[in-house]
Motif scaffolding. Structure first.
Motif, PDB file in Angstrom:
ATOM      1  N   GLU A   1    -110.413  19.181 -39.161  1.00  0.00           N
ATOM      2  CA  GLU A   1    -110.171  20.432 -39.567  1.00  0.00           C
ATOM      3  C   GLU A   1    -108.682  20.827 -38.614  1.00  0.00           C
ATOM      4  N   PHE A   2    -108.975  20.782 -37.269  1.00  0.00           N
ATOM      5  CA  PHE A   2    -108.530  20.813 -36.221  1.00  0.00           C
ATOM      6  C   PHE A   2    -108.061  20.171 -34.635  1.00  0.00           C
ATOM      7  N   GLY A   3    -108.299  19.372 -35.086  1.00  0.00           N
ATOM      8  CA  GLY A   3    -108.254  18.526 -34.196  1.00  0.00           C
ATOM      9  C   GLY A   3    -109.193  18.245 -32.870  1.00  0.00           C
ATOM     10  N   VAL A   4    -109.907  19.052 -32.904  1.00  0.00           N
ATOM     11  CA  VAL A   4    -109.868  19.218 -31.718  1.00  0.00           C
ATOM     12  C   VAL A   4    -111.635  18.567 -31.501  1.00  0.00           C
ATOM     13  N   SER A   5    -111.863  17.615 -30.198  1.00  0.00           N
ATOM     14  CA  SER A   5    -112.682  16.372 -29.966  1.00  0.00           C
ATOM     15  C   SER A   5    -113.854  16.887 -30.286  1.00  0.00           C
ATOM     16  N   ARG A   6    -115.115  16.231 -30.989  1.00  0.00           N
ATOM     17  CA  ARG A   6    -116.377  16.470 -31.268  1.00  0.00           C
ATOM     18  C   ARG A   6    -116.951  16.487 -29.759  1.00  0.00           C
ATOM     19  N   HIS A   7    -116.510  15.618 -28.902  1.00  0.00           N
ATOM     20  CA  HIS A   7    -116.874  15.706 -27.583  1.00  0.00           C
ATOM     21  C   HIS A   7    -116.985  17.114 -26.686  1.00  0.00           C
ATOM     22  N   ALA A   8    -115.507  17.786 -27.106  1.00  0.00           N
ATOM     23  CA  ALA A   8    -115.418  18.472 -26.326  1.00  0.00           C
ATOM     24  C   ALA A   8    -116.446  19.858 -26.813  1.00  0.00           C
TER      25      ALA A   8
ATOM     26  N   SER B   1    -123.380  33.206 -28.834  1.00  0.00           N
ATOM     27  CA  SER B   1    -123.664  31.354 -28.545  1.00  0.00           C
ATOM     28  C   SER B   1    -122.839  30.579 -27.767  1.00  0.00           C
ATOM     29  N   LYS B   2    -121.462  31.232 -28.346  1.00  0.00           N
ATOM     30  CA  LYS B   2    -120.088  30.157 -27.528  1.00  0.00           C
ATOM     31  C   LYS B   2    -120.636  28.847 -27.812  1.00  0.00           C
ATOM     32  N   ARG B   3    -120.660  28.517 -29.855  1.00  0.00           N
ATOM     33  CA  ARG B   3    -121.072  27.567 -29.332  1.00  0.00           C
ATOM     34  C   ARG B   3    -120.354  27.201 -30.611  1.00  0.00           C
ATOM     35  N   LEU B   4    -120.117  26.135 -31.136  1.00  0.00           N
ATOM     36  CA  LEU B   4    -120.131  25.628 -33.076  1.00  0.00           C
ATOM     37  C   LEU B   4    -121.274  25.268 -32.857  1.00  0.00           C
ATOM     38  N   PRO B   5    -122.190  25.442 -34.357  1.00  0.00           N
ATOM     39  CA  PRO B   5    -123.340  24.799 -34.476  1.00  0.00           C
ATOM     40  C   PRO B   5    -122.654  23.725 -35.566  1.00  0.00           C
ATOM     41  N   ALA B   6    -124.267  22.447 -35.094  1.00  0.00           N
ATOM     42  CA  ALA B   6    -124.009  21.107 -34.644  1.00  0.00           C
ATOM     43  C   ALA B   6    -123.065  20.471 -36.495  1.00  0.00           C
ATOM     44  N   GLU B   7    -123.846  21.639 -37.864  1.00  0.00           N
ATOM     45  CA  GLU B   7    -123.290  20.921 -39.015  1.00  0.00           C
ATOM     46  C   GLU B   7    -122.015  21.133 -38.850  1.00  0.00           C
ATOM     47  N   TYR B   8    -121.096  22.206 -37.964  1.00  0.00           N
ATOM     48  CA  TYR B   8    -119.680  22.478 -38.640  1.00  0.00           C
ATOM     49  C   TYR B   8    -118.317  21.226 -37.675  1.00  0.00           C
ATOM     50  N   VAL B   9    -119.227  20.760 -36.703  1.00  0.00           N
ATOM     51  CA  VAL B   9    -118.847  19.765 -35.463  1.00  0.00           C
ATOM     52  C   VAL B   9    -117.566  19.257 -35.750  1.00  0.00           C
ATOM     53  N   LEU B  10    -118.238  18.034 -37.014  1.00  0.00           N
ATOM     54  CA  LEU B  10    -117.038  16.938 -37.488  1.00  0.00           C
ATOM     55  C   LEU B  10    -116.398  17.982 -38.845  1.00  0.00           C
TER      56      LEU B  10
ATOM     57  N   ALA C   1    -115.004  20.673 -37.760  1.00  0.00           N
ATOM     58  CA  ALA C   1    -114.077  21.060 -37.530  1.00  0.00           C
ATOM     59  C   ALA C   1    -112.603  20.266 -36.289  1.00  0.00           C
ATOM     60  N   GLU C   2    -113.524  18.850 -35.442  1.00  0.00           N
ATOM     61  CA  GLU C   2    -113.169  18.163 -35.492  1.00  0.00           C
ATOM     62  C   GLU C   2    -111.842  17.268 -36.057  1.00  0.00           C
TER      63      GLU C   2
ATOM     64  N   PRO D   1    -117.758  23.802 -24.504  1.00  0.00           N
ATOM     65  CA  PRO D   1    -117.836  24.327 -25.567  1.00  0.00           C
ATOM     66  C   PRO D   1    -117.153  25.175 -26.077  1.00  0.00           C
ATOM     67  N   PHE D   2    -117.003  26.399 -25.097  1.00  0.00           N
ATOM     68  CA  PHE D   2    -116.503  27.730 -25.417  1.00  0.00           C
ATOM     69  C   PHE D   2    -114.834  27.775 -25.495  1.00  0.00           C
ATOM     70  N   GLU D   3    -114.589  26.501 -24.539  1.00  0.00           N
ATOM     71  CA  GLU D   3    -113.121  26.589 -24.352  1.00  0.00           C
ATOM     72  C   GLU D   3    -112.544  25.563 -26.208  1.00  0.00           C
ATOM     73  N   ALA D   4    -113.547  24.752 -25.794  1.00  0.00           N
ATOM     74  CA  ALA D   4    -113.218  23.959 -27.170  1.00  0.00           C
ATOM     75  C   ALA D   4    -113.124  25.153 -28.436  1.00  0.00           C
ATOM     76  N   LEU D   5    -114.394  25.736 -29.419  1.00  0.00           N
ATOM     77  CA  LEU D   5    -113.826  27.029 -29.877  1.00  0.00           C
ATOM     78  C   LEU D   5    -113.079  27.678 -29.575  1.00  0.00           C
ATOM     79  N   ASN D   6    -112.511  28.703 -28.846  1.00  0.00           N
ATOM     80  CA  ASN D   6    -110.900  29.006 -28.541  1.00  0.00           C
ATOM     81  C   ASN D   6    -109.620  28.658 -28.635  1.00  0.00           C
ATOM     82  N   ARG D   7    -110.139  27.104 -29.117  1.00  0.00           N
ATOM     83  CA  ARG D   7    -108.563  25.937 -28.612  1.00  0.00           C
ATOM     84  C   ARG D   7    -109.280  26.342 -30.101  1.00  0.00           C
ATOM     85  N   ILE D   8    -109.431  26.534 -31.224  1.00  0.00           N
ATOM     86  CA  ILE D   8    -109.388  25.960 -32.599  1.00  0.00           C
ATOM     87  C   ILE D   8    -109.258  27.554 -33.377  1.00  0.00           C
TER      88      ILE D   8
END
Length: 95
Positions: free
Chosen positions: A56-63, A42-51, A53-54, A7-14
């Protein structure tokens, strides 16, 4: 493009896709210090922003949040296979 392994790498990818933390925060409608805090503590995106972010940025919700959106989660059922009100496997005889 590499698939994020955490999840941290996914956040950096954003941040990479957005070009900056400020732009990523703007597109997620949060203040930049809030986004910075997600990265630093926290090194991760809060749940309410995941969809968002997916979308807006094309980073998978799974990641972004594998704890909420696991990869092995089954796909949504086909609309033609839906049924409501009775158990398909139940015996239809009245006792």
């Amino acid at each position: 493009m590499d698939t994020p392994n955490s999840p941290f790498e996914a956040l950096n990818r954003i941040v990479e896709i957005a070009g900056s933390q400020s732009e990523a925060a703007r597109r997620l409608a949060v203040p930049q210090p809030t986004f910075w805090k997600w990265l630093q503590s926290s090194k991760r995106l809060p749940a309410e922003y995941v969809l968002l972010a997916e979308r807006e940025f094309g980073v998978s919700r799974h990641a972004l949040r594998p704890d909420i959106y696991p990869r092995d989660y089954p796909p949504a059922p086909d609309q033609t296979e839906r049924w409501i009100g009775i158990d398909k496997g139940a015996d239809r005889r009245v006792a």
